[in-house]
Scaffold this active site. Structure first.
Site, mmCIF file in Angstrom:
data_model
loop_
_atom_site.group_PDB
_atom_site.id
_atom_site.type_symbol
_atom_site.label_atom_id
_atom_site.label_comp_id
_atom_site.label_asym_id
_atom_site.label_seq_id
_atom_site.Cartn_x
_atom_site.Cartn_y
_atom_site.Cartn_z
ATOM 1 N N SER A 201 0.847 -1.194 0.000
ATOM 2 C CA SER A 201 0.000 0.000 0.000
ATOM 3 C C SER A 201 0.889 1.252 0.000
ATOM 4 C CB SER A 201 -0.966 -0.035 1.186
ATOM 5 O OG SER A 201 -1.985 0.919 1.035
ATOM 6 N N GLU A 324 -9.147 -5.380 -4.206
ATOM 7 C CA GLU A 324 -8.564 -4.311 -3.393
ATOM 8 C C GLU A 324 -9.629 -3.411 -2.750
ATOM 9 O OE1 GLU A 324 -5.374 -3.790 -2.775
ATOM 10 O OE2 GLU A 324 -4.188 -4.611 -4.421
ATOM 11 N N HIS A 424 -7.739 -5.583 -0.040
ATOM 12 C CA HIS A 424 -6.518 -4.820 0.203
ATOM 13 C C HIS A 424 -5.872 -5.278 1.507
ATOM 14 C CE1 HIS A 424 -3.892 -1.379 -0.416
ATOM 15 N NE2 HIS A 424 -4.107 -0.965 0.822
#
Length: 520
Positions: A201, A324, A424
């Site tokens: 990320s 995600e 995610h």
């Protein structure tokens, strides 16, 4: 700089001696300063060398997390406090690291995620015990400045440099940590000539930024970018607008940005939260806090530098997760547009920056069956933020060095049934082997632990073999994951059974086209 003696937990660094711990078949040293505390007059400045200390420093506990509002999902031990004195790192090594006759170990340096405003290396999912013990590597995890203290650029309001503001303070911290690794990791049995930088990320975005930063040249030799917001890097005009907006919220005259040093860290964190919500609401798809083009740490946008062949030519693994956006939808996060209205507004705002892209949104969304119904707006958002920018970067980097693309598809029965899927950050526990104890990890409430353990074993094997020699083999087999190029687009799809797929989601990729769609 060898270990003081076999079995000793004392190691000597430039700053002084540190005493660590031995548990779970792994040696560890935590909370080691790699830079001086960035508070008071050092706030918003470039990191400085750590203050040396006398005697043996207790390195058995994590250092403080950077100022932030911790999320309940972070799972951090209650003794980890919050402080601006956060520029510390942690070293985890195999039991034989540094012993006479043992070769130096490959080093993996982890940059945590959290949207550039949250996170700490003390989070449970970042526990590298299994990765270190079974992969025979040294893992270094790094804390760095977050939020307004690390990722708002006030330099335009300090044109003479009188007040010492720097852009990209958080990235500069990461570079300082890599310099510490270069100079001190040999004391722990690590090889400073074989360093892999990896992150997820915002941490993956940091990896991408450092791939193109002249200041990071030679500090790492391989890179792994997991779910990286590759294109979320902004230019001087947008960064100045954000800085002025922040000062206005703080009630500070833009002529006196130095007065930010008089405010408490807690107040700056609160204002940063308001800024994040406002900016992402006003312009869906943008981040208030992110790296910026400053002509120094980042001479240009990373994708532009990659396409110009100006990135560091190191082997790269890059990839994204299949679902995600579901995490952001569940958390009701403003960071990603997940409704049809927000997606349409995102494309409209991009066209304001780039008039030549007027109407591109209709072309793209037509490639998603059922749009705007069902989950398709979140899928468009996923591809705008993560998937397509990662593909654009892989295409460019493949011309410089071996590049390996993946898509993480695996999800436990609970995550599938809940609609989260391979969301995610869900790959983190697989990479680190950091699943909770049997019966205490919620994601296995409906089973699937054994299968997840096997997927994790394969990922760890690939990640650590890549750290050793730049090729992500599985059981020594290099053919199991071919390199990526813009002809075959070979992608490793990671699931219960891994497969190599050429050009997955090709219809959507063609609809986006080769032109980088990003805010400037």
């Amino acid at each position: 700089m060898a270990a003081d003696s076999i079995g000793s937990m004392v190691r000597r660094t430039r700053g002084g001696a540190v005493g660590g711990a031995h548990a779970g078949g792994v040696l560890s040293w935590k909370g080691i300063p790699y830079a001086a505390p960035p508070w008071r007059e050092r706030r918003f400045r470039a990191p400085e060398a750590p203050h040396p200390w006398e005697g043996i420093r207790d390195a058995t506990r994590f250092g403080p997390m950077a100022p932030q509002t911790p999320l309940r999902s972070m799972e951090v031990a209650p003794d980890v406090r919050i402080s601006e004195n956060c520029l510390t790192l942690n070293v985890f090594a195999p039991e034989d690291a540094g012993r006479p006759g043992v070769d130096p170990k490959p080093v993996m340096v982890w940059i945590h995620g959290g949207g550039y405003f949250n996170g700490t290396p003390a989070q449970r999912y970042y526990d590298p015990t299994v990765l270190v013990r079974e992969g025979d590597v040294i893992v270094v995890t790094v804390a760095y400045r977050l939020g307004a203290l690390g990722f708002v650029d006030f330099t335009a309001l300090d044109p003479t440099g009188e007040h010492g503001f720097v852009a990209n303070a958080g990235l500069r911290d990461q570079i300082a940590a890599l310099e510490w690794v270069r100079d001190d990791i040999a004391a722990f049995g690590g090889d400073p000539g074989n360093v892999t930088l990896f992150g997820e990320s915002a941490g993956g975005g940091s990896v991408v930024s450092l791939l193109t930063s002249p200041r990071a040249a030679g500090l790492f030799h391989r890179a792994i970018a997991q779910s990286a917001p590759v294109s979320s890097v902004y230019g001087p005009a947008r960064s100045e607008t954000v800085a002025r907006r922040f000062l206005d919220m703080a009630g500070i005259d833009p002529a006196h940005p130095e007065r930010l040093r008089d405010r408490s860290a807690r107040e700056l964190v609160a204002l940063g939260g308001e800024l994040i919500a406002q900016v992402s609401s006003d312009v869906p798809g943008t981040l208030a806090l992110a790296p910026v083009v400053d002509g120094d740490v980042l001479p240009d946008y990373p994708l532009e530098l990659e396409r110009a062949g100006k990135a560091h030519p190191v082997p790269l693994i890059i990839g994204t997760n299949h679902d995600e956006s579901s995490f952001f939808k569940l958390m009701r996060s403003p960071l990603m547009p997940i409704t049809p209205e927000a997606v349409d507004q995102m494309f409209a705002e991009i066209a304001v920056d780039r008039p030549e892209l007027e109407g591109v949104g209709s072309r793209i969304t037509s490639a998603y069956p059922s749009y705007p119904r069902r989950r398709t707006p979140a899928e468009v958002s996923r591809d705008a933020a993560f998937r397509m920018p990662s593909i654009w970067l892989a295409e460019a980097h493949a011309r410089l060095a071996p590049t390996f693309m993946y898509r993480f598809d695996h999800a436990t029965p609970l995550l599938k049934r809940s609609g989260m899927g391979a969301t995610h950050a869900s790959e983190l526990a697989y990479v680190f082997g950091s699943f909770g104890p049997w019966g205490r990890d919620l994601v296995f409430a409906l089973g699937g632990r054994r299968e997840a353990g096997e997927v994790s074993r394969r990922m760890r094997d690939r990640w650590t073999s890549f750290a050793r020699d730049g090729v992500p083999t599985l059981g020594g087999d290099a053919s199991a994951w071919p390199t990526y190029d813009d002809r075959t687009r070979s992608t490793l799809v990671i699931d219960a059974q891994d497969t190599v797929v050429d050009d997955p989601d090709s219809a959507q990729r063609r609809a986006w086209g080769p032109e980088v769609l990003a805010f400037l």
